[in-house]
Design a protein around this motif. Structure first.
Motif, PDB file in Angstrom:
ATOM      1  N   LEU A  96      15.142 -22.077   1.048  1.00  5.39           N
ATOM      2  CA  LEU A  96      15.670 -20.970   0.259  1.00  5.39           C
ATOM      3  C   LEU A  96      15.133 -21.078  -1.163  1.00  5.39           C
ATOM      4  CD1 LEU A  96      17.829 -18.778   0.866  1.00  5.39           C
ATOM      5  CD2 LEU A  96      19.534 -20.341  -0.103  1.00  5.39           C
ATOM      6  N   SER A  97      14.721 -19.934  -1.724  1.00  7.62           N
ATOM      7  CA  SER A  97      14.401 -19.925  -3.155  1.00  7.62           C
ATOM      8  C   SER A  97      15.706 -19.738  -3.910  1.00  7.62           C
ATOM      9  CB  SER A  97      13.466 -18.766  -3.495  1.00  7.62           C
ATOM     10  OG  SER A  97      12.231 -18.924  -2.836  1.00  7.62           O
ATOM     11  N   VAL A  98      15.894 -20.540  -4.926  1.00  4.49           N
ATOM     12  CA  VAL A  98      17.140 -20.445  -5.711  1.00  4.49           C
ATOM     13  C   VAL A  98      16.813 -20.260  -7.180  1.00  4.49           C
ATOM     14  CG1 VAL A  98      18.477 -21.862  -4.099  1.00  4.49           C
ATOM     15  CG2 VAL A  98      17.290 -22.967  -6.009  1.00  4.49           C
ATOM     16  N   THR A  99      17.742 -19.647  -7.896  1.00  2.00           N
ATOM     17  CA  THR A  99      17.558 -19.541  -9.338  1.00  2.00           C
ATOM     18  C   THR A  99      18.134 -20.781 -10.009  1.00  2.00           C
ATOM     19  OG1 THR A  99      18.289 -18.405 -11.336  1.00  2.00           O
ATOM     20  CG2 THR A  99      19.596 -17.995  -9.376  1.00  2.00           C
ATOM     21  N   PHE A 100      17.410 -21.262 -10.993  1.00  2.00           N
ATOM     22  CA  PHE A 100      17.876 -22.449 -11.704  1.00  2.00           C
ATOM     23  C   PHE A 100      19.211 -22.175 -12.403  1.00  2.00           C
ATOM     24  CE2 PHE A 100      17.843 -25.732 -14.985  1.00  2.00           C
ATOM     25  CZ  PHE A 100      17.589 -26.837 -14.178  1.00  2.00           C
ATOM     26  N   ALA A 130      10.834 -21.994 -12.135  1.00  2.00           N
ATOM     27  CA  ALA A 130      11.639 -22.176 -13.352  1.00  2.00           C
ATOM     28  C   ALA A 130      10.762 -22.044 -14.593  1.00  2.00           C
ATOM     29  CB  ALA A 130      12.300 -23.555 -13.323  1.00  2.00           C
ATOM     30  N   ASP A 131      11.317 -21.466 -15.630  1.00  2.54           N
ATOM     31  CA  ASP A 131      10.582 -21.265 -16.886  1.00  2.54           C
ATOM     32  C   ASP A 131       9.224 -20.634 -16.623  1.00  2.54           C
ATOM     33  OD1 ASP A 131      12.511 -22.380 -18.714  1.00  2.54           O
ATOM     34  OD2 ASP A 131      11.944 -24.373 -17.981  1.00  2.54           O
ATOM     35  N   SER A 132       9.212 -19.662 -15.759  1.00  2.00           N
ATOM     36  CA  SER A 132       7.959 -19.041 -15.354  1.00  2.00           C
ATOM     37  C   SER A 132       8.173 -17.543 -15.275  1.00  2.00           C
ATOM     38  CB  SER A 132       7.571 -19.607 -13.985  1.00  2.00           C
ATOM     39  OG  SER A 132       6.513 -18.883 -13.410  1.00  2.00           O
ATOM     40  N   GLU A 133       7.391 -16.806 -16.011  1.00  3.21           N
ATOM     41  CA  GLU A 133       7.451 -15.337 -16.007  1.00  3.21           C
ATOM     42  C   GLU A 133       8.888 -14.838 -16.125  1.00  3.21           C
ATOM     43  OE1 GLU A 133       5.157 -14.351 -12.438  1.00  3.21           O
ATOM     44  OE2 GLU A 133       3.322 -14.393 -13.629  1.00  3.21           O
ATOM     45  N   GLY A 134       9.635 -15.437 -17.023  1.00  3.27           N
ATOM     46  CA  GLY A 134      10.973 -14.940 -17.322  1.00  3.27           C
ATOM     47  C   GLY A 134      12.095 -15.552 -16.497  1.00  3.27           C
TER      48      GLY A 134
END
Ligand code: GCU
Length: 603
Positions: free
Chosen positions: A169-173, A217-221
């Protein structure tokens, strides 16, 4: 299997037993009229069975000694950039060119998982064993997959599991802030770690063989540890620690760069960014944290050097990321078989090991599949999916052989004329695409936003850091150590020396590394400007030829499939001519140098 004779013997035996082959390895042998596949577990047998399918009749002919097969890379993964809710700008599948998502429909996981199951079987046949089911840009709706909507992910995981595929799963930090009511997502904060630990426990309750998290993370917003003054190792290790008890992995992406650059600033070089950010962290990542690095330093262009980061972190487990979806290579409207490019990347030797050998964290690719009846929009784009899986299994495989394997499996019993025609239109298609688009490794020149079709200056005065610096005298980016951004110095020897000078830099990467006058003579003997003209004319001619070959194959396959490809060739040709005319006119105007062959260029 397949009782062949009256004496009760079998043509094919699948046997559990042999030790020492790992979870996925298998042996195959043929003796006394029986072909026997042996493996230590179900996954090995599954791959053994598909191996027999690939061999076809040869699997049941003659007698041969035992052969052992094991994947070179343990993780062979597809990342789906699928949104659950249709995104207002990016649509359902970000950079997807094959219809809607296979996994998500109408805002939720597909109730009917038959297609997902069929997809699992297709992936197993290619050798792929892991899938991330949502986009790396995690929007609000998708953030909930981690917690209250994990049951939907579990449904997909159940459908994929029988084919040896683990779900990620992709998760938001920022998940603890977005979902959990904590005030911070600081990776060193105890409450944050506790939140992730509890969320992860519930994930494994729902999906016991869950693969882990993918994080942009910390990538393109996207949010990340920088907001809290923490490093990317701090961020990755916090997630690695909560996954560790369950055998999960965090895939931490290295695609970190300044996307709000001032184009006037010539000191910032986007190509340098991944190396500059991550090399100082070598040795700091946990054992179950994989650093996922795009194969080139920029962004999946038709030609880039291999990312210098891949060879520069001996104490880190890198995964190499490719893009099967053709964002910058024709968006599945153009035929562009990427096998030769990926093979070059995987065989490249940053030092005394190849990239394929260095990819200890696995080979990952952005998927090109959707709910289109042909799976990949362009039926011939399936060759990219298959080739990716096979190269992940064996990075030193000959791409041309893999292509013929795909042709044989996709068009069984094809007469030689069809097989040869398919090979002909696919084999050189990457180089044709390179010829009619941005020249000599300089990249981009695409329409901003959607990235389809030419716009030579589309990104020239933008914040994205993707410039070609063409003026009346010359073109290219000086990335030398002596006079440029210093990027060439990020490589070990001999590459740093080779790339440093325009005299030794390979032609195909010249404008990536150097700003040269239009009259600069390439190793091919041509000037840069003449090379630009010639390749753009040639590229279009090659598409015309491929289109004619395709037309000659009508009647040799299912008419719907033939028609779909034929229709896409019309668009490819239109677009290739557009590229030719815009690029050639642009450089004729800039340089004032006429085409030595006097062809029509529109002033
Ligand atoms: C490219 C692509 C984006 C994607 C990004 C990424 O820039 O255009 O859509 O999100 O890569 O790899 O994260």
């Amino acid at each position: 299997m397949r009782d062949a004779s009256d004496d009760g013997s079998y043509d094919l035996v699948l046997a559990l037993g042999a030790g020492g082959l790992g979870d996925e390895g298998f042996t195959v042998a043929r003796e006394g009229g029986t072909t026997t596949v042996t493996a230590s577990g179900g996954r090995g047998l599954l791959y053994g069975l598909f191996h027999v399918v690939r061999l076809g009749e040869a699997a049941f002919t003659g007698a041969w000694a035992l052969r052992t097969h094991r994947p070179a890379l343990a993780l062979r993964m597809l990342d789906h950039w699928d949104n659950v809710a249709v995104h207002p700008v990016m649509g359902q599948v970000e950079r997807g060119y094959a219809g809607g998502s296979l996994f998500w429909d109408d805002g939720r996981a597909r109730g009917d998982v038959e297609r997902v199951r069929a997809y699992g079987r297709l992936l197993a046949a290619c050798g792929i064993n892991a899938v991330a089911v949502n986009n790396v840009n995690v929007h609000e709706t998708e953030a909930h997959l981690l917690t209250d909507r994990i049951g939907e992910v579990a449904l997909l995981a159940d459908a994929l599991r029988p084919y040896g595929i683990r779900t990620h799963l992709s998760v938001t930090f920022a998940a603890p802030v977005v979902l959990g009511g904590t005030a911070t997502a600081d990776p060193l904060d105890g409450a944050v770690r506790g939140w992730w630990s509890e969320a992860t426990r519930r994930v494994y309750e729902a999906i016991p063989d869950f693969g882990g998290y993918v994080v942009k993370a910390d990538s393109e917003g996207q949010p990340g540890p920088f907001a809290y003054g923490r490093s990317h190792a701090d961020g990755a290790n916090m997630l690695a620690a909560v996954l560790e008890p369950y055998g999960g992995t965090v895939h931490w992406r290295a695609f970190v760069y300044n996307h709000r650059q001032d184009w006037r600033d010539r000191t910032t070089d986007r190509a340098r960014a991944a190396y500059d950010h991550f090399v100082p962290l070598d040795g700091a990542f946990a054992g179950n944290a994989v650093l996922q690095v795009k194969h080139g330093p920029m962004d999946f262009q038709v030609r880039e050097p291999v990312s210098p980061l891949i060879g520069a972190m001996p104490r880190t487990r890198p995964a190499v990321e490719l893009q099967v979806t053709q964002e910058y290579t024709g968006q599945q409207r153009h035929v562009c078989w990427l096998g030769p490019m990926w093979s070059e990347v995987l065989r490249f030797r940053p030092e005394d090991t190849s990239v394929g050998g260095l990819a200890r964290g696995g080979l990952v690719a952005v998927s090109n599949v959707g709910d289109d009846p042909f799976w990949t929009g362009h039926p011939l784009a399936q060759a990219n999916l298959y080739t990716f899986g096979r190269l992940a299994w064996r990075p030193d495989a000959e791409p041309g052989e893999v292509l013929d394997e795909w042709i044989g499996l996709t068009f069984p019993d094809a007469p030689a004329r069809l097989a040869d025609g398919l090979h002909a239109v696919l084999d050189g298609s990457w180089r044709s695409y390179e010829k009619y688009t941005a020249p000599l490794g300089v990249g981009f020149m695409v329409q901003p936003g959607h990235h389809y079709g030419p716009s030579v200056d589309g990104y020239e005065y933008s914040p994205w850091g993707t410039y070609h610096f063409a003026d009346r005298d010359g073109i290219g980016v000086d990335r030398s150590v002596a006079t440029g951004t210093g990027y060439a110095g990020q490589y070990g020897k001999p590459w740093s020396e080779l790339y440093e000078s325009p005299d030794t830099c390979p032609d195909e990467l010249l404008l990536f590394f150097h700003h040269v006058p239009y009259g600069h003579v390439l190793k091919s003997g041509k000037t840069v400007i003449q090379h630009i003209y010639d390749t753009h004319f040639e590229g279009v001619e090659e598409v015309e030829e491929a289109r004619a070959v395709w037309a000659s194959l009508s009647g040799l396959m299912d008419p719907a499939r033939h028609a779909r490809v034929a229709e896409r060739y019309e668009e490819q040709l239109r677009c290739a001519r557009e590229w030719r005319d815009q690029v050639n006119s642009y450089f004729l105007r800039k340089s004032g140098v006429a085409d030595a062959r006097g062809r029509l260029i529109h002033l």
